[in-house]
Design a protein around this motif. Structure first.
Motif, PDB file in Angstrom:
ATOM      1  N   MET A  49       0.828  -1.201   0.000  1.00 39.03           N
ATOM      2  CA  MET A  49       0.000   0.000   0.000  1.00 39.03           C
ATOM      3  C   MET A  49       0.868   1.258   0.000  1.00 39.03           C
ATOM      4  O   MET A  49       0.598   2.244  -0.686  1.00 39.03           O
ATOM      5  N   ALA A  50       1.938   1.231   0.804  1.00 42.81           N
ATOM      6  CA  ALA A  50       2.793   2.399   0.926  1.00 42.81           C
ATOM      7  C   ALA A  50       3.432   2.745  -0.413  1.00 42.81           C
ATOM      8  O   ALA A  50       3.607   3.919  -0.750  1.00 42.81           O
ATOM      9  N   ASP A  51       3.782   1.705  -1.183  1.00 44.90           N
ATOM     10  CA  ASP A  51       4.390   1.948  -2.489  1.00 44.90           C
ATOM     11  C   ASP A  51       3.477   2.756  -3.385  1.00 44.90           C
ATOM     12  O   ASP A  51       3.912   3.665  -4.086  1.00 44.90           O
ATOM     13  N   TYR A  52       2.174   2.428  -3.372  1.00 49.21           N
ATOM     14  CA  TYR A  52       1.240   3.151  -4.229  1.00 49.21           C
ATOM     15  C   TYR A  52       1.087   4.596  -3.773  1.00 49.21           C
ATOM     16  O   TYR A  52       0.938   5.500  -4.579  1.00 49.21           O
ATOM     17  N   GLU A  53       1.111   4.828  -2.463  1.00 50.93           N
ATOM     18  CA  GLU A  53       1.001   6.190  -1.965  1.00 50.93           C
ATOM     19  C   GLU A  53       2.237   7.003  -2.334  1.00 50.93           C
ATOM     20  O   GLU A  53       2.150   8.184  -2.670  1.00 50.93           O
ATOM     21  N   LYS A  54       3.416   6.377  -2.273  1.00 47.73           N
ATOM     22  CA  LYS A  54       4.644   7.092  -2.628  1.00 47.73           C
ATOM     23  C   LYS A  54       4.654   7.454  -4.101  1.00 47.73           C
ATOM     24  O   LYS A  54       5.120   8.528  -4.475  1.00 47.73           O
ATOM     25  N   ARG A  55       4.126   6.567  -4.931  1.00 55.31           N
ATOM     26  CA  ARG A  55       4.167   6.812  -6.376  1.00 55.31           C
ATOM     27  C   ARG A  55       3.395   8.069  -6.760  1.00 55.31           C
ATOM     28  O   ARG A  55       3.700   8.723  -7.735  1.00 55.31           O
ATOM     29  N   ASP A  56       2.353   8.385  -6.001  1.00 57.05           N
ATOM     30  CA  ASP A  56       1.560   9.567  -6.318  1.00 57.05           C
ATOM     31  C   ASP A  56       2.373  10.852  -6.189  1.00 57.05           C
ATOM     32  O   ASP A  56       1.965  11.893  -6.692  1.00 57.05           O
ATOM     33  N   HIS A  57       3.543  10.781  -5.512  1.00 57.47           N
ATOM     34  CA  HIS A  57       4.337  11.995  -5.287  1.00 57.47           C
ATOM     35  C   HIS A  57       5.694  11.938  -5.972  1.00 57.47           C
ATOM     36  O   HIS A  57       6.503  12.845  -5.816  1.00 57.47           O
ATOM     37  N   VAL A  58       5.921  10.880  -6.748  1.00 58.38           N
ATOM     38  CA  VAL A  58       7.239  10.706  -7.362  1.00 58.38           C
ATOM     39  C   VAL A  58       7.579  11.835  -8.315  1.00 58.38           C
ATOM     40  O   VAL A  58       8.704  12.308  -8.360  1.00 58.38           O
ATOM     41  N   VAL A  59       6.600  12.265  -9.107  1.00 59.96           N
ATOM     42  CA  VAL A  59       6.877  13.301 -10.104  1.00 59.96           C
ATOM     43  C   VAL A  59       5.985  14.512  -9.867  1.00 59.96           C
ATOM     44  O   VAL A  59       5.351  15.021 -10.779  1.00 59.96           O
ATOM     45  N   GLU A  60       5.959  14.991  -8.645  1.00 55.96           N
ATOM     46  CA  GLU A  60       5.141  16.161  -8.327  1.00 55.96           C
ATOM     47  C   GLU A  60       5.585  17.382  -9.134  1.00 55.96           C
ATOM     48  O   GLU A  60       4.788  18.269  -9.424  1.00 55.96           O
ATOM     49  N   ASP A  61       6.880  17.424  -9.461  1.00 54.89           N
ATOM     50  CA  ASP A  61       7.365  18.559 -10.245  1.00 54.89           C
ATOM     51  C   ASP A  61       6.711  18.594 -11.620  1.00 54.89           C
ATOM     52  O   ASP A  61       6.427  19.667 -12.155  1.00 54.89           O
ATOM     53  N   PHE A 103      -0.784  -6.367  -7.872  1.00 59.02           N
ATOM     54  CA  PHE A 103       0.587  -5.918  -7.642  1.00 59.02           C
ATOM     55  C   PHE A 103       1.276  -5.377  -8.898  1.00 59.02           C
ATOM     56  O   PHE A 103       2.250  -4.630  -8.787  1.00 59.02           O
ATOM     57  N   LEU A 104       0.796  -5.725 -10.066  1.00 59.79           N
ATOM     58  CA  LEU A 104       1.515  -5.378 -11.290  1.00 59.79           C
ATOM     59  C   LEU A 104       0.862  -4.289 -12.131  1.00 59.79           C
ATOM     60  O   LEU A 104       1.535  -3.665 -12.953  1.00 59.79           O
ATOM     61  N   LEU A 105      -0.441  -4.057 -11.974  1.00 64.43           N
ATOM     62  CA  LEU A 105      -1.129  -3.112 -12.854  1.00 64.43           C
ATOM     63  C   LEU A 105      -0.955  -1.678 -12.339  1.00 64.43           C
ATOM     64  O   LEU A 105      -1.382  -1.364 -11.223  1.00 64.43           O
ATOM     65  N   PRO A 106      -0.360  -0.773 -13.133  1.00 67.70           N
ATOM     66  CA  PRO A 106      -0.213   0.622 -12.695  1.00 67.70           C
ATOM     67  C   PRO A 106      -1.525   1.386 -12.854  1.00 67.70           C
ATOM     68  O   PRO A 106      -2.333   1.086 -13.729  1.00 67.70           O
ATOM     69  N   ASP A 107      -1.704   2.401 -12.014  1.00 64.58           N
ATOM     70  CA  ASP A 107      -2.917   3.204 -12.087  1.00 64.58           C
ATOM     71  C   ASP A 107      -2.844   4.258 -13.191  1.00 64.58           C
ATOM     72  O   ASP A 107      -3.873   4.722 -13.678  1.00 64.58           O
ATOM     73  N   GLY A 108      -1.653   4.661 -13.574  1.00 61.18           N
ATOM     74  CA  GLY A 108      -1.481   5.663 -14.609  1.00 61.18           C
ATOM     75  C   GLY A 108      -0.003   5.889 -14.864  1.00 61.18           C
ATOM     76  O   GLY A 108       0.858   5.234 -14.272  1.00 61.18           O
ATOM     77  N   VAL A 109       0.301   6.837 -15.751  1.00 59.04           N
ATOM     78  CA  VAL A 109       1.696   7.133 -16.085  1.00 59.04           C
ATOM     79  C   VAL A 109       2.477   7.544 -14.843  1.00 59.04           C
ATOM     80  O   VAL A 109       3.593   7.079 -14.598  1.00 59.04           O
ATOM     81  N   ILE A 110       1.914   8.417 -14.027  1.00 55.63           N
ATOM     82  CA  ILE A 110       2.601   8.906 -12.837  1.00 55.63           C
ATOM     83  C   ILE A 110       2.921   7.770 -11.871  1.00 55.63           C
ATOM     84  O   ILE A 110       3.969   7.753 -11.228  1.00 55.63           O
ATOM     85  N   GLN A 111       2.031   6.801 -11.770  1.00 53.33           N
ATOM     86  CA  GLN A 111       2.187   5.710 -10.805  1.00 53.33           C
ATOM     87  C   GLN A 111       2.961   4.514 -11.356  1.00 53.33           C
ATOM     88  O   GLN A 111       3.121   3.520 -10.653  1.00 53.33           O
ATOM     89  N   ALA A 112       3.416   4.575 -12.611  1.00 52.02           N
ATOM     90  CA  ALA A 112       4.124   3.446 -13.224  1.00 52.02           C
ATOM     91  C   ALA A 112       5.556   3.402 -12.707  1.00 52.02           C
ATOM     92  O   ALA A 112       6.431   4.115 -13.198  1.00 52.02           O
ATOM     93  N   LYS A 113       5.827   2.559 -11.710  1.00 46.52           N
ATOM     94  CA  LYS A 113       7.141   2.547 -11.062  1.00 46.52           C
ATOM     95  C   LYS A 113       8.235   2.007 -11.966  1.00 46.52           C
ATOM     96  O   LYS A 113       9.421   2.184 -11.680  1.00 46.52           O
ATOM     97  N   PHE A 114       7.870   1.354 -13.074  1.00 52.16           N
ATOM     98  CA  PHE A 114       8.885   0.840 -13.994  1.00 52.16           C
ATOM     99  C   PHE A 114       9.390   1.917 -14.950  1.00 52.16           C
ATOM    100  O   PHE A 114      10.301   1.669 -15.746  1.00 52.16           O
TER     101      PHE A 114
END
Length: 491
Positions: free
Chosen positions: A1-13, A225-236
């Motif tokens: 769960m924490a990983d998905y929350e972090k992804r929402d802020h990865v590219v805030e810029d 575990f593998l499906l991204p929610d969007g471009v911003i959340q795509a950790k790959f």
């Protein structure tokens, strides 16, 4: 769960640049990607997204269409499907499926990895439970819930894919996705052939439902575990790759940057009211009249051609769908390459019409079997229609409305299609063949009409000064400034 929350802020810029900076600042800070850089990002997206949605749709179609194989594996005798009971099993599925088409918007309203994992597990569970039914009413209830569950998945995946791909390249990806249905029918026939050879305590049709239902539940775990929610959340994707992806996704269409989940209901209503939403929907209706009945009746039709055994008929139903798989991929590839949808949609529909006419007019076993190879090509039109709807509607929420119209009207086709091959018409089923051929020709004509309409609209926009290509900064700023509300169409 924490990983998905972090992804929402990865590219805030990136999000801040789009939401808070002006167009000049955005252009100054963003380095336009090269074509090779875009291709590299698209390949990365393809390797992560397409295998998942392809295999899931293959499982979905397998779980809905294996009824035809189960019928020849002893279901009719064990459950007492006398009279129109078998036809009702197909019809009730599509009634539930049609009434639930609006649920495709769940892909936009909720986080896709939550939504998809839940519905996949739900339909896998129902598909497996079918193996334990002992009566026709029990099987009817299972088919109703299966229709609801599958309506939450298949109709929404084309919308989901538009979150990741440029609109001129989404057709090939929709083709990969929808070709899972052709592969499922090919695989289903071969699998059913093998299962009918099994001798054990369970009836072959029960084993069929178990073998084809249980893997779906397993895939639901992978999806979570593998499906991204969007471009911003795509950790790959790296930060730069996310910028590149946002750039090409926004080309000539709008992005909901900063609000990846949640519908904009005013835009949904625009998609529901747009007259251009309805022609693809009626094309989809015609495709479904012609195609939806085939998985349920092709094994039976083949068995009547040369008095083949049920096992052989199931096996012979596979090759036409395998050919359809490759035709879908080829037509969708060239549709993207030439940036055209209508001509290729009409071509696939015309091939389908020829196939049905051959079966309606010929009595030779080999010729009629060849006709099935052509008839199933109508399904390639479905893949092209999915891309066409995405190209017509510029915003994510409007596309959700457009896809709801497409699916709701289009999925009414099987209500007719599943009833055009009554047993009284065997062995040639000529009435059903002529009805299917007519609807294939209707698809071809409507495709031509919509293409001409969009060409006319593009010429009007050219005179009005609407640019042929709008980039990331133009489309993101336009949402607030009101500039460039129109986009050129892919016809």
């Amino acid at each position: 769960m924490a990983d998905y929350e972090k992804r929402d802020h990865v590219v805030e810029d990136i999000v801040d640049r789009v939401e808070h900076l002006g167009a000049k600042e955005a252009r100054a800070n963003f380095v336009t990607p090269t074509p090779e850089e875009e291709r590299r990002v698209i390949r990365k997206l393809d390797s992560r997204l397409l295998p998942l949605v392809f295999f899931l749709y293959m499982l979905a179609v397998l779980d809905r269409s294996n009824l035809g194989n189960a019928k020849l594996a002893g279901l009719t005798k064990d459950i007492n499907l006398a009279g129109l009971r078998y036809n009702w099993l197909g019809t009730v599925f599509y009634i539930a499926y049609i009434l639930s088409q609006w649920l495709c918007m769940g892909w936009k309203q909720f986080k896709p990895h939550y939504w998809c994992a839940g519905v996949v597990f739900f339909w896998g569970l129902i598909a497996t439970v079918q193996a334990g039914v002992t009566s026709w009413p029990g099987l009817m209830v299972c088919r109703v819930f299966l229709g609801i569950a599958e309506a939450c998945y298949g109709p929404g995946v084309p919308l989901y894919l538009t979150f990741f791909y440029p609109r001129e390249k989404v057709g090939f990806r929709h083709g990969i996705f929808i070709s899972g249905a052709a592969m499922a029918n090919a695989y289903g026939g071969a699998l059913a052939y093998g299962i009918t050879q099994i001798k054990g305590h369970l009836a072959p049709w029960r084993i069929l439902f178990l073998i084809e239902g249980l893997p779906t539940c397993f895939f639901a775990i992978l999806v979570f575990f593998l499906l991204p929610d969007g471009v911003i959340q795509a950790k790959f994707l790296t930060d730069r790759e996310k910028e590149v992806a946002l750039h090409f996704v926004a080309r000539n269409q709008r992005l909901d940057v900063g609000k990846p989940q949640g519908l904009r209901f005013s835009e949904v209503l625009e998609g529901l009211r747009d007259p251009k939403s309805f022609i693809p929907a009626f094309c989809y209706f015609g495709c479904n009249v012609s195609y939806a009945s085939l998985p349920l009746f092709v094994p039976t039709i083949i068995s009547e051609m040369g008095k083949f055994s049920p096992a052989t008929s199931n096996g012979l139903s596979a090759p036409p769908y395998l050919a359809c798989f490759f035709v879908i991929i080829i037509l969708c590839f060239f549709s993207d390459y030439f940036k055209m949808r209508g001509p290729f949609c009409a071509l696939a529909a015309s091939l389908g019409a020829i196939g049905f006419i051959i079966q309606a007019t010929c009595t030779t076993t080999g010729v009629r079997y060849f006709g099935i190879f052509l008839s199933v090509q109508i399904f390639a039109s479905v893949a092209l229609l999915l891309a066409w709807v995405a190209n017509i509607h510029a915003t994510e929420s409007k596309r959700a409305g457009g896809y709801t119209v497409l699916a709701t009207i289009g999925q009414c086709g099987p209500l007719l299609g599943t009833n055009v091959f009554p047993a009284s018409e065997k062995p040639y089923y000529r009435k059903g063949m002529w009805i299917s051929a007519a609807f294939c020709l209707l698809v071809a004509v409507l495709s031509g009409i919509l293409s001409c309409w969009l060409i006319y609209e593009n010429r009007k926009m050219e005179k009005e000064g609407v640019p042929e290509v709008e980039e990331f900064e133009d489309t993101s700023i336009a949402r607030e400034s009101g500039r460039h509300e129109k986009h050129r169409y892919i016809w």
